[in-house]
Design an enzyme around this catalytic site. Structure first.
Site, mmCIF file in Angstrom:
data_model
loop_
_atom_site.group_PDB
_atom_site.id
_atom_site.type_symbol
_atom_site.label_atom_id
_atom_site.label_comp_id
_atom_site.label_asym_id
_atom_site.label_seq_id
_atom_site.Cartn_x
_atom_site.Cartn_y
_atom_site.Cartn_z
ATOM 1 N N ALA A 66 -46.915 36.632 15.853
ATOM 2 C CA ALA A 66 -46.897 37.887 15.101
ATOM 3 C C ALA A 66 -46.683 39.037 16.068
ATOM 4 C CB ALA A 66 -48.214 38.047 14.347
ATOM 5 N N GLY A 110 -48.260 32.632 15.531
ATOM 6 C CA GLY A 110 -47.649 32.524 14.210
ATOM 7 C C GLY A 110 -46.334 31.763 14.236
ATOM 8 N N GLU A 113 -47.267 28.274 14.011
ATOM 9 C CA GLU A 113 -47.784 28.038 12.655
ATOM 10 C C GLU A 113 -46.652 27.946 11.629
ATOM 11 O OE1 GLU A 113 -50.426 31.408 13.094
ATOM 12 O OE2 GLU A 113 -52.176 30.117 12.876
ATOM 13 N N GLU A 133 -53.720 32.853 20.649
ATOM 14 C CA GLU A 133 -54.408 34.009 20.053
ATOM 15 C C GLU A 133 -55.696 34.351 20.777
ATOM 16 O OE1 GLU A 133 -53.010 31.525 18.369
ATOM 17 O OE2 GLU A 133 -52.017 32.260 16.559
#
Ligand code: DAK
Length: 259
Positions: A66, A110, A113, A133
């Site tokens: 992200a 992300g 993911e 993260e």
């Protein structure tokens, strides 16, 4: 070709290609990217000529997570109210047609993911996967703590999520995260080739396969086997089953009509 600048789509025969296109930011995911991916899936799902999709990035990054600059000053209430990149995040998961993630370079946070939300991952030998993260003072927010252990087991998932280290393509293949590792310059060709094989089968049947395999992650073995048996029996109501078996017996190629 169709471009919404940060997400580019192309049609290759019966395969819909979706390319994340923010090279200046290592394909970091923002609302526009996630919305663009969702819109592309909507379009390809609605198109009867498309039987499979490939989601990819560029040679340096599938997606490095992200967009950190965008979210760094968020407070809880803001993140909650704007539903930060959440509103369309589930679109990959709800896609009924198969999606192959073709990953070269970084698939972090992300990005990892999103790759895991696809049905399978083809990795270039340059690919690097990770859930870093923890280094930013946050936890994975889009399935990293849930899909990763299902794919690679608790030990390696804990290792990756707690240390934030990256895993290369060879380790990812050994661990069961990726379906195939190929030389970087052949990644897209290999992914498109496999997608085109899938797209050549009966579309309702590929959707039934996908639904049944996914059921394995949502149910007990007994329930999963029952689901599979019911769907298996249902395939005898599919015209393409008659064609597939007739073609085998008549020693010819089947012509599936997706019904
Ligand atoms: N966000 C924003 N910009 C990024 C970025 C990112 N994640 N990753 C890279 N960039 C930018 C860099 O800032 C740099 O920009 P400029 O300085 O040139 O303007 C440019 O991309 C090139 O990056 P580097 O100069 O750093 O390139 P290197 O080759 O040296 O390093 C790297 C590449 C990928 C190892 C490094 O950039 C890196 O560590 N990036 C951050 C990786 C990371 O921490 N990712 C996790 C982010 S958190 C959720 C959904 C998703 C999420 C959460 C919730 N919901 C649905 C609720 C996800 C969270 C995350 O992903």
């Amino acid at each position: 070709m169709n471009a919404t600048n940060v997400v580019i789509t192309e049609v290759h025969g019966k395969v819909g290609l979706i390319r994340i296109n923010r090279p200046e930011a290592m394909n970091a995911l923002n609302n526009d990217v996630v919305d663009g991916i969702s819109a592309a899936i909507d379009r390809f799902e609605a198109d009867d000529n498309i039987g499979c999709m490939v989601l990819t990035g560029n040679e340096k990054a599938f997606a490095a997570g992200a967009d950190i600059g965008f979210m760094k000053d968020f407070d809880y209430m803001h993140a909650y109210k704007i539903d930060f990149i959440t509103r369309n995040w589930e679109r990959l998961r709800t896609s009924r047609k198969p999606v192959i993630a073709a990953v070269a370079g970084f698939a972090l946070g992300g990005g990892c993911e999103i790759a895991m939300a696809c049905d399978m991952i083809f990795a270039a030998d340059s690919a690097k996967f990770g859930q870093p993260e923890i280094k930013l003072g946050i936890i994975p927010g889009a399935g990293g703590t849930q899909r990763l252990p299902r794919a690679v087991g608790k030990a390696k998932a804990m290792d990756l999520c707690l240390t934030g280290r990256m895993m290369d393509a060879a380790e990812a293949e050994r661990a069961g995260l990726v379906a195939r590792v190929v030389p970087a310059d052949q990644l897209l060709d290999e992914a498109l080739k496999a997608a085109s094989v899938i797209a050549g089968y009966s579309m309702p049947v590929t959707m039934m396969v996908k639904e049944s395999v996914n059921r394995a992650f949502e149910s007990s073995l007994t329930e999963g086997l029952l689901f599979e048996r019911r769907v298996f029996h249902a395939t005898f109501a599919v015209e393409d089953q008659k064609e597939g078996m007739a073609a085998f017996v008549e020693k010819r190629k089947p012509t599936f009509k997706n019904r």
